[in-house]
Design a protein around this motif. Structure first.
Motif, short mmCIF file in Angstrom:
data_model
loop_
_atom_site.label_atom_id
_atom_site.label_comp_id
_atom_site.label_asym_id
_atom_site.label_seq_id
_atom_site.Cartn_x
_atom_site.Cartn_y
_atom_site.Cartn_z
N PRO A 190 103.83 36.88 92.67
CA PRO A 190 104.10 36.15 93.91
C PRO A 190 104.24 34.66 93.64
O PRO A 190 103.60 34.10 92.74
CB PRO A 190 102.86 36.44 94.77
N SER A 191 105.08 33.98 94.41
CA SER A 191 105.30 32.55 94.24
C SER A 191 104.05 31.76 94.61
O SER A 191 103.25 32.18 95.45
CB SER A 191 106.47 32.08 95.11
N TYR A 192 103.91 30.61 93.98
CA TYR A 192 102.88 29.64 94.37
C TYR A 192 103.29 29.02 95.69
O TYR A 192 104.42 28.54 95.85
CB TYR A 192 102.76 28.58 93.28
N ARG A 193 102.39 29.01 96.67
CA ARG A 193 102.72 28.53 98.02
C ARG A 193 101.88 27.33 98.45
O ARG A 193 101.80 27.02 99.64
CB ARG A 193 102.55 29.67 99.03
N GLY A 194 101.26 26.67 97.50
CA GLY A 194 100.45 25.51 97.84
C GLY A 194 98.98 25.83 97.74
O GLY A 194 98.55 26.97 97.92
N ASP A 195 98.18 24.79 97.48
CA ASP A 195 96.75 25.00 97.18
C ASP A 195 95.96 25.56 98.35
O ASP A 195 94.88 26.10 98.16
CB ASP A 195 96.13 23.68 96.73
#
Length: 456
Positions: A129-134
């Motif tokens: 899955p993509s990184y979507r922010g912390d």
């Protein structure tokens, strides 16, 4: 249209949001956040809305800037201070060019979530899955790091609260003294590379010297020591937004308590979608990103949905088309706004349409393309007889090497030196200030055009 409730978005189509695997953990976090104090207050949001209304009439100018996505790991007092400092320098230069107040709004204290172009990414044959922010998951490319974790919302809240606390201290504690800010700017223009901006900096010095001679020194005039500074972010993670939504006892309206201003991204502006549904019910000023795929018909629907009372300062349209493409898209959207008589504040985002991949493999934004889109924005508004109300930058006060060009001529080979962003490339401190000088020239030209038209 049905009466608005802060949870109505849950009945609408949702995009660019995570699917949490542990519903009980999510419920616990939302309940905890709902007990926390709001990060901002309704009176502040109303004041900002009035100032944005002034920007829509050409009586103020919006400077909105900050991180592409705030990071937990890179969070520090120094980083907040440096970005705040550069924004004050930019605002002073813009104020001198425009001869109107500059409304300062940071992409800070809430800009933790990021939309992505694809739900997954593949590295070395491994798809995750993509990184979507912390606020959602982690940058590390492991299956565990990419699982959405609701507890991250609590950490985001804590960091946002600490950021706001420091920003308020900087704004009122003397750090924003106009003379101190100008000395920082003079330091930039004393460099041989930035000598072309020295004339304007010297004229600002002359103006400040005159004010001091006239008795308007910061020791006698407290307003020269303080500034109003607001925060904003994309309201992407709606579980977080709903949990911090509060009823304003003064007006009986709902406040998005996560930030003074929220905006809807180009990927989440579906008229019948969850993000539009949430934003339409809050009293805060709302931004709407407008990209090449924004149609006049869609925009008209969104104008009515997001600002049915046609309130000044409520809706800011943030144009982001790419250098050389504004002439194809912006005039038709301006016409759509005029056809329905909508009150909007037009703002230029020259960052998001100008991202390229360098030969060295890094995402970057060439400074000359950013500048071109800003110039196109002003030229089109001049031709249409409409008002350019502000600019919106992804930037940092740090000495990073993420965007190429500028007076210090960052090259593609330099990008690897200090490339720290977790998502998109940001202008560094010197590039940001240089851009402010160039925008100030556009504002000066516009002011002279208006004066000439009034006298003819």
């Amino acid at each position: 249209m049905t009466e608005w409730q802060k949870s109505n978005w849950r009945n609408k189509p949702r995009v660019q949001m995570p699917d949490y695997t542990d519903q009980n953990a999510l419920n616990t976090v939302e309940a905890q956040l709902a007990k926390y104090p709001p990060l901002v207050f309704a009176g502040e949001a109303r004041t900002l809305k009035k100032k944005l209304g002034a920007a829509s009439r050409g009586e103020a100018f919006l400077l909105q800037g900050g991180d592409c996505a705030e990071s937990f790991d890179q969070f520090s007092a120094n980083a907040i201070r440096d970005t705040f400092k550069v924004m004050l320098q930019m605002a002073m230069v813009l104020t001198f060019g425009a001869k109107v107040p500059v409304v300062k709004v940071g992409r800070m204290a809430g800009q933790f979530a990021k939309p992505r172009s694809a739900p997954t990414e593949t590295i070395g044959g491994v798809e995750l899955p993509s990184y979507r922010g912390d606020i959602i998951n982690e940058l590390d490319f492991t299956p565990e790091a990419r699982i959405p974790n609701p507890n991250k919302m609590l950490q985001a809240y804590t960091q946002a609260a600490a950021t706001l606390n420091l920003l308020r201290a900087f704004s009122t504690g003397g750090y924003a003294d106009v003379h101190k800010v100008h000395q920082w700017t003079m330091g930039f223009t004393e460099s041989d590379r930035a000598s072309q901006y020295r004339e304007m900096a010297n004229r600002i010095s002359d103006a400040l010297d005159f004010m001091k001679a006239a008795g308007l020194d910061s020791d006698q005039e407290p307003s020269l020591k303080t500034v109003d500074f607001y925060t904003s972010h994309e309201s992407l993670l709606l579980e977080y937004e709903e949990a911090l939504c509060r009823l304003d006892s003064t007006s009986g309206q709902w406040l998005a308590g996560s930030g003074h201003m929220i905006w809807i991204g180009d990927r989440t502006r579906q008229p019948d979608g969850a993000h539009v549904e949430f934003a339409r019910g809050v009293l805060n000023p709302v931004g709407l990103k407008c990209g090449p795929t924004t149609t006049p018909d869609d925009l008209k629907v969104l104008l009515e949905r997001l600002n049915p009372a046609n309130e000044e300062g409520k809706l800011t349209l943030i144009a982001r088309f790419g250098a050389g493409k504004s002439a194809e898209h912006l005039p038709r959207l301006i016409k759509a706004v005029q056809e329905v008589g909508a009150n909007v504040t037009w703002v230029c985002d020259p960052m998001h349409g100008n991202t390229i991949k360098s030969a060295t493999g890094y995402k970057t934004r060439p400074f000359e393309l950013v500048l071109q889109e800003v110039r196109d924005f002003f030229a089109i508004h001049r031709a249409e007889g409409t008002i350019p109300g502000g600019v919106h930058f992804e930037m940092t006060g740090q000495d990073v090497t993420e965007c190429t060009g500028g007076v210090y001529a960052v090259s593609e080979e330099d990008l690897s030196d200090r490339y720290h962003t977790a998502c998109d490339p940001r202008l560094n401190a010197s590039q940001s200030l240089e851009l402010a000088f160039l925008v100030a020239e556009e504002l000066t030209n516009r002011r002279q055009d208006v004066a000439a038209a009034a006298s003819s």
